[in-house]
Design an enzyme around this catalytic site. Structure first.
Site, short mmCIF file in Angstrom:
data_model
loop_
_atom_site.label_atom_id
_atom_site.label_comp_id
_atom_site.label_asym_id
_atom_site.label_seq_id
_atom_site.Cartn_x
_atom_site.Cartn_y
_atom_site.Cartn_z
N ARG A 142 -12.46 20.71 -9.66
CA ARG A 142 -13.61 20.16 -10.39
C ARG A 142 -13.21 19.53 -11.72
NH1 ARG A 142 -18.48 23.13 -8.12
NH2 ARG A 142 -19.77 22.35 -9.80
N TYR A 145 -13.95 15.91 -13.04
CA TYR A 145 -15.30 15.69 -13.57
C TYR A 145 -15.50 16.46 -14.88
CZ TYR A 145 -20.43 15.26 -13.41
OH TYR A 145 -21.76 14.99 -13.68
N ARG A 186 -25.19 17.52 -2.62
CA ARG A 186 -25.59 18.60 -3.52
C ARG A 186 -26.64 19.48 -2.84
NH1 ARG A 186 -26.12 15.35 -9.09
NH2 ARG A 186 -26.38 13.64 -7.63
N VAL A 187 -26.89 20.62 -3.48
CA VAL A 187 -27.58 21.67 -2.74
C VAL A 187 -29.04 21.34 -2.40
CG1 VAL A 187 -28.26 23.07 -4.78
CG2 VAL A 187 -27.84 24.18 -2.58
N GLY A 207 -24.23 33.27 -1.62
CA GLY A 207 -25.51 32.69 -2.05
C GLY A 207 -26.09 33.36 -3.28
N ASP A 274 -16.37 27.19 -7.98
CA ASP A 274 -17.83 27.02 -8.01
C ASP A 274 -18.41 27.96 -9.08
OD1 ASP A 274 -19.88 25.89 -5.61
OD2 ASP A 274 -20.72 27.45 -6.89
#
Ligand code: UDP
Length: 325
Positions: A142, A145, A186-187, A207, A274
């Site tokens: 990541r 970004y 995306r989610v 989750g 994440d």
């Protein structure tokens, strides 16, 4: 007349911002996009308007356009999209903001930089306040970004200190709504598109990781206020997001319930790095911008579901093929 440049103007946030700006007839809005993740369909209605112009251009190449205001929204923001060409993402972040800062400097324009909650990385301070310096991994998947956006902030503040360039920086937390690409990855788009197609909802990991989701109209209003209704000396960075915090399992359940879907929830591997939790502290935005988000997640999801149904089922009722990048 005010000349306003919106980079990434055909993207999700850029196109929503352009739609807001063209409502004021004295604004001459120029959208710039290389259409890497931006889509012409997001601005097709705007193309008819006399105060809107589109330029297909890659922000990493300097282009001299006389302007009064610049909103720098150009950059893929979805993890699968920005990780497709990580070095390209860093170039967009760094060369892009450098080119825009040069423009702002030359024309004495104000540059508003679209930064991100990703500057906080895997946050150890919760909720995240602007003074928190973050916990980003400089070498992870990541980082193109995260570090690209962190360096872009640093360049904005250095141009301001060194050359007196007018800058403003907003840190945008997860946002959703119309003009998101159904294939965005995306989610919210994934879950809604999966639910309305009756296929399994892909929850990554257990989750239990959290995010805070802001409806796009709320976010655009905050950005507008930052540019137009905040004191010139208020540079930010300022968090913009909805502090309502949900686990990804809760989000999946909400989407299934709101769509009346028969889809099941399945678990897939958690992508590397994440973030476990994310929620904005918006005290600063409340105080200086007098801004608070108004659309709760349940209401915003209904609107987003309506948008995705139209995009996927179109007028013919046929399901358009899709693939998650
Ligand atoms: N996520 C998920 N299923 C998906 C897409 C994403 O469970 O189909 C999770 C992802 O692992 C992350 C969260 O949802 O924890 C938000 O991911 P997104 O890509 O929307 O944005 P991020 O905040 O991670 O940049």
């Amino acid at each position: 007349m005010k000349k306003i440049l919106v980079t990434g103007g055909a993207g999700f946030l850029g196109s929503n911002l352009c739609a807001r700006l063209v409502r004021e007839k004295e604004n001459q809005v120029i959208a710039m996009d290389n259409l890497f993740t931006g889509r012409m369909e997001n601005i097709k209605d705007l193309m008819e308007l006399p105060n809107f112009t589109f330029i297909e251009h890659d922000i990493t190449q300097y282009l001299d356009i006389p302007v009064d205001q610049i909103y720098n929204a150009a950059c893929p923001a979805s993890p699968p999209a920005y990780q497709k060409s990580p070095t390209g993402t860093t170039k967009i972040c760094i060369l892009g903001v450098l080119n825009m800062l040069e423009l702002a400097k030359k024309y004495d324009a104000v540059l508003l930089q679209f930064s991100t909650s990703e500057v906080y990385g895997e946050p150890e301070v919760h909720p995240q306040v602007e003074g928190y310096r973050g916990n980003a991994n400089p070498i992870g998947v990541r980082s193109c970004y995260d570090e690209g956006k962190r360096c872009a902030e640093s360049l904005c503040f250095d141009y301001h200190r060194e050359f007196g360039t007018k800058i403003k920086v907003v840190r945008i937390f997860n946002t959703y709504g119309p003009n998101m690409d159904p294939n965005d990855g995306r989610v919210v788009s994934n879950f809604v598109v999966q639910a309305i197609q009756g296929i399994d909802l892909t929850v990554y990991g257990d989750g239990m990781q959290t995010r805070s989701f802001c409806y796009v109209d709320d976010l655009i209003e905050g950005i507008y206020k930052m540019m137009n209704n905040s004191p010139e000396e208020f540079l930010g960075p300022v968090n913009l997001g909805n502090p309502g915090e949900f686990t990804m399992l809760e989000l999946a359940e909400k989407v299934v319930a709101a769509t009346g879907s028969t889809s099941r929830i399945v678990h897939c591997p958690l992508p590397s790095d994440d973030p476990t939790q994310r929620r904005p502290d918006i005290t600063l935005a409340k105080e200086v911008l007098e801004w608070v988000p108004k659309v709760a997640l349940d209401e915003g999801l209904q609107r987003a579901i309506g948008y995705f149904r139209t995009v996927l089922f179109g007028n013919s009722g046929a399901i358009h093929s899709r693939e998650i990048p």
